[in-house]
Design a protein around this motif. Structure first.
Motif, PDB file in Angstrom:
ATOM      1  N   MET A  63      82.199  77.967  65.350  1.00 56.74           N
ATOM      2  CA  MET A  63      83.508  77.367  65.484  1.00 56.74           C
ATOM      3  C   MET A  63      84.136  77.859  66.783  1.00 56.74           C
ATOM      4  N   ARG A  64      85.032  77.073  67.277  1.00 55.26           N
ATOM      5  CA  ARG A  64      85.762  77.471  68.482  1.00 55.26           C
ATOM      6  C   ARG A  64      86.786  78.534  68.144  1.00 55.26           C
ATOM      7  N   PRO A  65      87.094  79.412  69.082  1.00 56.82           N
ATOM      8  CA  PRO A  65      88.108  80.432  68.819  1.00 56.82           C
ATOM      9  C   PRO A  65      89.474  79.801  68.554  1.00 56.82           C
ATOM     10  N   ALA A  66      90.196  80.369  67.617  1.00 57.52           N
ATOM     11  CA  ALA A  66      91.595  80.011  67.372  1.00 57.52           C
ATOM     12  C   ALA A  66      92.429  81.138  67.953  1.00 57.52           C
ATOM     13  N   VAL A  67      93.430  80.796  68.755  1.00 56.22           N
ATOM     14  CA  VAL A  67      94.235  81.807  69.435  1.00 56.22           C
ATOM     15  C   VAL A  67      95.707  81.538  69.169  1.00 56.22           C
ATOM     16  N   THR A  68      96.430  82.597  68.804  1.00 55.01           N
ATOM     17  CA  THR A  68      97.872  82.502  68.612  1.00 55.01           C
ATOM     18  C   THR A  68      98.523  83.749  69.188  1.00 55.01           C
ATOM     19  N   SER A  69      99.718  83.598  69.725  1.00 51.64           N
ATOM     20  CA  SER A  69     100.434  84.727  70.339  1.00 51.64           C
ATOM     21  C   SER A  69     101.864  84.790  69.829  1.00 51.64           C
ATOM     22  N   ILE A  70     102.390  86.004  69.820  1.00 57.65           N
ATOM     23  CA  ILE A  70     103.800  86.227  69.492  1.00 57.65           C
ATOM     24  C   ILE A  70     104.380  87.148  70.554  1.00 57.65           C
ATOM     25  N   THR A  71     105.544  86.788  71.068  1.00 51.93           N
ATOM     26  CA  THR A  71     106.315  87.672  71.939  1.00 51.93           C
ATOM     27  C   THR A  71     107.569  88.052  71.175  1.00 51.93           C
ATOM     28  N   GLY A  72     107.833  89.357  71.086  1.00 51.07           N
ATOM     29  CA  GLY A  72     108.967  89.808  70.279  1.00 51.07           C
ATOM     30  C   GLY A  72     108.580  89.862  68.817  1.00 51.07           C
ATOM     31  N   VAL A  73     109.567  89.687  67.934  1.00 54.71           N
ATOM     32  CA  VAL A  73     109.361  89.838  66.495  1.00 54.71           C
ATOM     33  C   VAL A  73     109.206  88.485  65.827  1.00 54.71           C
ATOM     34  N   GLY A  74     108.212  88.359  64.936  1.00 54.31           N
ATOM     35  CA  GLY A  74     108.037  87.103  64.208  1.00 54.31           C
ATOM     36  C   GLY A  74     106.682  86.994  63.544  1.00 54.31           C
ATOM     37  N   ASN A  75     106.407  85.793  63.030  1.00 57.05           N
ATOM     38  CA  ASN A  75     105.136  85.489  62.377  1.00 57.05           C
ATOM     39  C   ASN A  75     104.468  84.333  63.095  1.00 57.05           C
ATOM     40  N   SER A  76     103.160  84.405  63.238  1.00 52.52           N
ATOM     41  CA  SER A  76     102.423  83.283  63.810  1.00 52.52           C
ATOM     42  C   SER A  76     102.253  82.202  62.744  1.00 52.52           C
ATOM     43  N   PRO A  77     101.872  81.003  63.166  1.00 56.61           N
ATOM     44  CA  PRO A  77     101.458  80.021  62.165  1.00 56.61           C
ATOM     45  C   PRO A  77     100.240  80.558  61.409  1.00 56.61           C
ATOM     46  N   VAL A  78     100.021  80.036  60.220  1.00 54.61           N
ATOM     47  CA  VAL A  78      98.882  80.465  59.403  1.00 54.61           C
ATOM     48  C   VAL A  78      97.628  79.742  59.877  1.00 54.61           C
ATOM     49  N   TYR A  79      96.561  80.509  60.127  1.00 52.26           N
ATOM     50  CA  TYR A  79      95.258  79.932  60.447  1.00 52.26           C
ATOM     51  C   TYR A  79      94.575  79.612  59.130  1.00 52.26           C
ATOM     52  N   ALA A  80      94.252  78.342  58.917  1.00 53.49           N
ATOM     53  CA  ALA A  80      93.573  77.922  57.697  1.00 53.49           C
ATOM     54  C   ALA A  80      92.080  78.167  57.840  1.00 53.49           C
ATOM     55  N   VAL A  81      91.552  79.005  56.994  1.00 53.76           N
ATOM     56  CA  VAL A  81      90.134  79.343  57.010  1.00 53.76           C
ATOM     57  C   VAL A  81      89.343  78.203  56.373  1.00 53.76           C
ATOM     58  N   ASP A  82      88.201  77.862  56.960  1.00 51.85           N
ATOM     59  CA  ASP A  82      87.326  76.827  56.397  1.00 51.85           C
ATOM     60  C   ASP A  82      86.485  77.456  55.296  1.00 51.85           C
ATOM     61  N   ASN A  83      86.874  77.224  54.059  1.00 53.12           N
ATOM     62  CA  ASN A  83      86.178  77.834  52.922  1.00 53.12           C
ATOM     63  C   ASN A  83      84.884  77.134  52.559  1.00 53.12           C
ATOM     64  N   TYR A  84      84.525  76.086  53.289  1.00 53.84           N
ATOM     65  CA  TYR A  84      83.256  75.401  53.039  1.00 53.84           C
ATOM     66  C   TYR A  84      82.117  75.990  53.867  1.00 53.84           C
ATOM     67  N   ILE A  85      82.427  76.957  54.723  1.00 50.43           N
ATOM     68  CA  ILE A  85      81.403  77.644  55.515  1.00 50.43           C
ATOM     69  C   ILE A  85      80.944  78.868  54.740  1.00 50.43           C
ATOM     70  N   SER A  86      79.648  79.019  54.604  1.00 52.61           N
ATOM     71  CA  SER A  86      79.103  80.161  53.885  1.00 52.61           C
ATOM     72  C   SER A  86      77.971  80.779  54.711  1.00 52.61           C
ATOM     73  N   PRO A  87      77.978  82.065  54.911  1.00 53.94           N
ATOM     74  CA  PRO A  87      78.968  83.006  54.424  1.00 53.94           C
ATOM     75  C   PRO A  87      80.269  82.905  55.225  1.00 53.94           C
ATOM     76  N   SER A  88      81.324  83.411  54.643  1.00 54.92           N
ATOM     77  CA  SER A  88      82.642  83.343  55.269  1.00 54.92           C
ATOM     78  C   SER A  88      82.857  84.614  56.091  1.00 54.92           C
ATOM     79  N   ASN A  89      82.551  84.553  57.377  1.00 54.92           N
ATOM     80  CA  ASN A  89      82.691  85.706  58.265  1.00 54.92           C
ATOM     81  C   ASN A  89      83.603  85.336  59.426  1.00 54.92           C
ATOM     82  N   MET A  90      84.576  86.192  59.705  1.00 51.83           N
ATOM     83  CA  MET A  90      85.488  85.957  60.815  1.00 51.83           C
ATOM     84  C   MET A  90      85.603  87.194  61.679  1.00 51.83           C
TER      85      MET A  90
END
Length: 110
Positions: free
Chosen positions: A1-28
């Motif tokens: 899979m392609r890399p998923a990249v998210t950044s935060i400057t200051g205080v906060g939460n990133s969007p949620v990265y949805a894991v593909d649960n149909y891939i086995s084994p599930s390694n990230m």
């Protein structure tokens, strides 16, 4: 899979990265790069993030802190079991943190 990249400057939460649960084994592979001064943690959930009305910041959401990707220094680690979502959260500082997630498998997404 392609890399998923998210950044935060200051205080906060990133969007949620949805894991593909149909891939086995599930390694990230996970890497956090810190710039400046910031306190962060990588979190994961087993919640159904696609459920109607789900909110990652609601009091009903359950997030678990990654055991090593927390603090104020860059680092890398992994999650070797199925989860439904991953996010980056920052709690102090004015610097930035960038989370890169690479999920194994899923050939053809180059």
């Amino acid at each position: 899979m392609r890399p998923a990249v998210t950044s935060i400057t200051g205080v906060g939460n990133s969007p949620v990265y949805a894991v593909d649960n149909y891939i086995s084994p599930s390694n990230m592979g996970l890497a956090v790069v810190v710039s400046g001064t910031i306190t962060y943690k990588v979190q994961y959930t087993f919640d159904d993030i696609f459920a109607k009305g789900y909110s990652p910041t609601a009091g009903t959401s359950t997030w678990f802190d990654h055991p090593t990707l927390t603090g104020s220094s860059s680092g890398n680690s992994n999650i070797a079991y199925p989860v439904t979502g991953i996010r980056l959260t920052t709690s102090a500082g004015s610097g930035s943190a960038t989370l890169t997630i690479i999920q194994a498998g899923g050939g053809g997404n180059a």
